[in-house]
Design an enzyme around this catalytic site. Structure first.
Site, PDB file in Angstrom:
ATOM      1  N   HIS A  75       0.822  -1.225   0.000  1.00  0.00           N
ATOM      2  CA  HIS A  75       0.000   0.000   0.000  1.00  0.00           C
ATOM      3  C   HIS A  75       0.859   1.280   0.000  1.00  0.00           C
ATOM      4  CE1 HIS A  75      -2.993   2.987   0.931  1.00  0.00           C
ATOM      5  NE2 HIS A  75      -2.493   3.187   2.128  1.00  0.00           N
ATOM      6  N   HIS A 101       3.550   7.006   5.417  1.00  0.00           N
ATOM      7  CA  HIS A 101       2.327   7.654   5.914  1.00  0.00           C
ATOM      8  C   HIS A 101       1.535   6.832   6.926  1.00  0.00           C
ATOM      9  CE1 HIS A 101       0.098   5.383   2.761  1.00  0.00           C
ATOM     10  NE2 HIS A 101      -0.970   5.601   3.502  1.00  0.00           N
ATOM     11  N   ASP A 102       1.677   5.504   6.920  1.00  0.00           N
ATOM     12  CA  ASP A 102       0.922   4.684   7.887  1.00  0.00           C
ATOM     13  C   ASP A 102       1.799   4.143   9.012  1.00  0.00           C
ATOM     14  OD1 ASP A 102      -1.731   4.852   7.071  1.00  0.00           O
ATOM     15  OD2 ASP A 102      -1.550   3.213   5.612  1.00  0.00           O
ATOM     16  N   GLU A 105       0.521   5.613  12.426  1.00  0.00           N
ATOM     17  CA  GLU A 105      -0.881   5.211  12.660  1.00  0.00           C
ATOM     18  C   GLU A 105      -1.018   3.705  12.926  1.00  0.00           C
ATOM     19  OE1 GLU A 105      -3.789   7.265  10.149  1.00  0.00           O
ATOM     20  OE2 GLU A 105      -4.787   5.323   9.888  1.00  0.00           O
ATOM     21  N   ASP A 106      -0.219   2.914  12.257  1.00  0.00           N
ATOM     22  CA  ASP A 106      -0.455   1.465  12.288  1.00  0.00           C
ATOM     23  C   ASP A 106       0.681   0.620  12.857  1.00  0.00           C
ATOM     24  OD1 ASP A 106      -2.960   1.829  11.169  1.00  0.00           O
ATOM     25  OD2 ASP A 106      -2.246   1.618   9.122  1.00  0.00           O
ATOM     26  N   ASP A 162      -3.457   8.402  -1.374  1.00  0.00           N
ATOM     27  CA  ASP A 162      -3.890   7.353  -0.437  1.00  0.00           C
ATOM     28  C   ASP A 162      -5.325   6.922  -0.759  1.00  0.00           C
ATOM     29  OD1 ASP A 162      -3.895   5.669   1.808  1.00  0.00           O
ATOM     30  OD2 ASP A 162      -4.344   7.282   3.214  1.00  0.00           O
TER      31      ASP A 162
HETATM   32  N1  LIG Z   1      -9.559  -0.840   0.234  1.00  0.00           N
HETATM   33  C1  LIG Z   1      -8.798  -1.536   1.107  1.00  0.00           C
HETATM   34  N2  LIG Z   1      -8.391  -0.933   2.271  1.00  0.00           N
HETATM   35  C2  LIG Z   1      -7.624  -1.664   3.119  1.00  0.00           C
HETATM   36  C3  LIG Z   1      -7.241  -2.988   2.821  1.00  0.00           C
HETATM   37  N3  LIG Z   1      -6.460  -3.433   3.826  1.00  0.00           N
HETATM   38  C4  LIG Z   1      -6.337  -2.451   4.701  1.00  0.00           C
HETATM   39  N4  LIG Z   1      -7.047  -1.360   4.289  1.00  0.00           N
HETATM   40  C5  LIG Z   1      -7.129  -0.100   5.017  1.00  0.00           C
HETATM   41  O1  LIG Z   1      -8.415  -0.066   5.635  1.00  0.00           O
HETATM   42  C6  LIG Z   1      -8.729   1.319   5.909  1.00  0.00           C
HETATM   43  C7  LIG Z   1     -10.175   1.559   5.556  1.00  0.00           C
HETATM   44  O2  LIG Z   1     -10.945   0.722   6.361  1.00  0.00           O
HETATM   45  P1  LIG Z   1     -11.926   1.360   7.421  1.00  0.00           P
HETATM   46  O3  LIG Z   1     -12.697   0.250   8.052  1.00  0.00           O
HETATM   47  O4  LIG Z   1     -12.707   2.465   6.762  1.00  0.00           O
HETATM   48  O5  LIG Z   1     -10.981   2.064   8.467  1.00  0.00           O
HETATM   49  P2  LIG Z   1     -10.171   1.471   9.705  1.00  0.00           P
HETATM   50  O6  LIG Z   1      -9.269   0.383   9.176  1.00  0.00           O
HETATM   51  O7  LIG Z   1      -9.442   2.679  10.204  1.00  0.00           O
HETATM   52  O8  LIG Z   1     -11.170   0.962  10.686  1.00  0.00           O
HETATM   53  C8  LIG Z   1      -7.776   2.153   5.077  1.00  0.00           C
HETATM   54  O9  LIG Z   1      -6.785   2.640   5.962  1.00  0.00           O
HETATM   55  P3  LIG Z   1      -6.765   4.093   6.505  1.00  0.00           P
HETATM   56  O10 LIG Z   1      -5.372   4.464   6.832  1.00  0.00           O
HETATM   57  O11 LIG Z   1      -7.735   4.200   7.617  1.00  0.00           O
HETATM   58  O12 LIG Z   1      -7.194   4.937   5.262  1.00  0.00           O
HETATM   59  P4  LIG Z   1      -8.373   5.910   5.180  1.00  0.00           P
HETATM   60  O13 LIG Z   1      -9.534   5.252   5.856  1.00  0.00           O
HETATM   61  O14 LIG Z   1      -7.872   7.107   5.888  1.00  0.00           O
HETATM   62  O15 LIG Z   1      -8.593   6.109   3.721  1.00  0.00           O
HETATM   63  C9  LIG Z   1      -7.088   1.143   4.175  1.00  0.00           C
HETATM   64  O16 LIG Z   1      -5.750   1.507   3.882  1.00  0.00           O
HETATM   65  C10 LIG Z   1      -7.694  -3.590   1.604  1.00  0.00           C
HETATM   66  O17 LIG Z   1      -7.405  -4.730   1.280  1.00  0.00           O
HETATM   67  N5  LIG Z   1      -8.453  -2.816   0.780  1.00  0.00           N
END
Ligand SMILES: Nc1nc2c(ncn2[C@@H]2O[C@H](COP(=O)(O)OP(=O)(O)O)[C@@H](OP(=O)(O)OP(=O)(O)O)[C@H]2O)c(=O)[nH]1
Length: 219
Positions: A75, A101-102, A105-106, A162
């Site tokens: 990612h 960037h993550d 956070e992660d 992102d």
């Molecule tokens: N589409 C997709 N997303 C995935 C996948 N695996 C992990 N993610 C991550 O999941 C987050 C979106 O899921 P949500 O349920 O909305 O958020 P959460 O993980 O924070 O609970 C995104 O991270 P984030 O840093 O929270 O990004 P954003 O919500 O700020 O865009 C995304 O990068 C995948 O296989 N497909």
């Protein structure tokens, strides 16, 4: 010391050195004042490779949520690639921040660690795009919408890339346990975040609009 990884000599001559080899002697570090210790690699390229390596180490135990359980590092690498190869971004700090960037956070990474290794500019961008995971999810999602218009130009670029990566990923396959409704809600929410990022990069915004329209979301 000037830019992270760049020594500024008293004559104002910029002498690059590799953060990975900072314990080497001056003689070994420099083939000449303007070449980099890693062969003929440019300083910018080496700084980007350092960020990619740092992110890979930090995310090494993590997987994406897709059925294939793709390594998480795909990612941040993909986000940086969207910026460099699609949006024509050459700013090293932006590309480093995309790779990193993550990490805060992660993973167990701290902002101080990012600053130590990559400098204040990169730290600031990463800080701007990092959600506060101590907040309830709904609050975090609302904050992203509210904060988007107030981000710096560099942070907006990372956020646009992102979102583009994640929305393309949702088109490619559905994360495990996600209903169609949840996918649609993510698209809707992402469109509201992107609204606050507009006027930043026409290439990225056009590609995002194409995805939103395809999903039946008005832009
Ligand atoms: N589409 C997709 N997303 C995935 C996948 N695996 C992990 N993610 C991550 O999941 C987050 C979106 O899921 P949500 O349920 O909305 O958020 P959460 O993980 O924070 O609970 C995104 O991270 P984030 O840093 O929270 O990004 P954003 O919500 O700020 O865009 C995304 O990068 C995948 O296989 N497909």
């Amino acid at each position: 010391m000037g830019r992270k990884g760049v020594e500024v000599a008293s004559s104002s001559k910029v002498i690059p050195h590799c953060p990975a080899h900072s314990n080497q002697t001056e003689k070994h570090r420099h083939k000449s004042s303007f070449t980099f210790c890693c062969g003929n690699m440019s300083l910018e390229a080496a700084l980007i490779v350092e960020a990619a390596n740092f992110a890979a180490e930090k995310h090494k135990q993590q997987r994406r949520k897709d059925p294939e359980k793709t390594p998480y590092i795909n990612h941040p690498l993909g986000v940086a690639r969207i910026l460099s190869h699609e949006a024509e971004i050459t700013d090293t700090a932006v590309l480093q921040a995309a790779l990193l960037h993550d990490t805060v956070e992660d993973t167990n990474t701290t902002f101080a660690e990012i600053e130590l290794h990559f400098g204040q500019d990169v730290r600031n961008i990463v800080e701007e795009v990092t959600d506060d995971k101590t907040l309830p999810k709904m609050e975090r999602k609302k904050q992203q919408i509210a904060h988007a218009p107030h981000c710096s130009h560099k942070a907006k670029l990372v956020k646009l890339a992102d979102k583009l990566y994640n929305l393309r990923d949702l088109k490619r396959c559905t994360p495990e346990g996600w209903s169609e409704e949840r996918v649609q809600e993510y698209f809707q929410w992402a469109s509201e975040v992107v609204r606050g990022l507009r006027g930043t990069n026409s290439i990225l915004e056009a590609k995002l609009d194409h995805l939103f329209i395809d999903q039946g979301i008005a832009v």
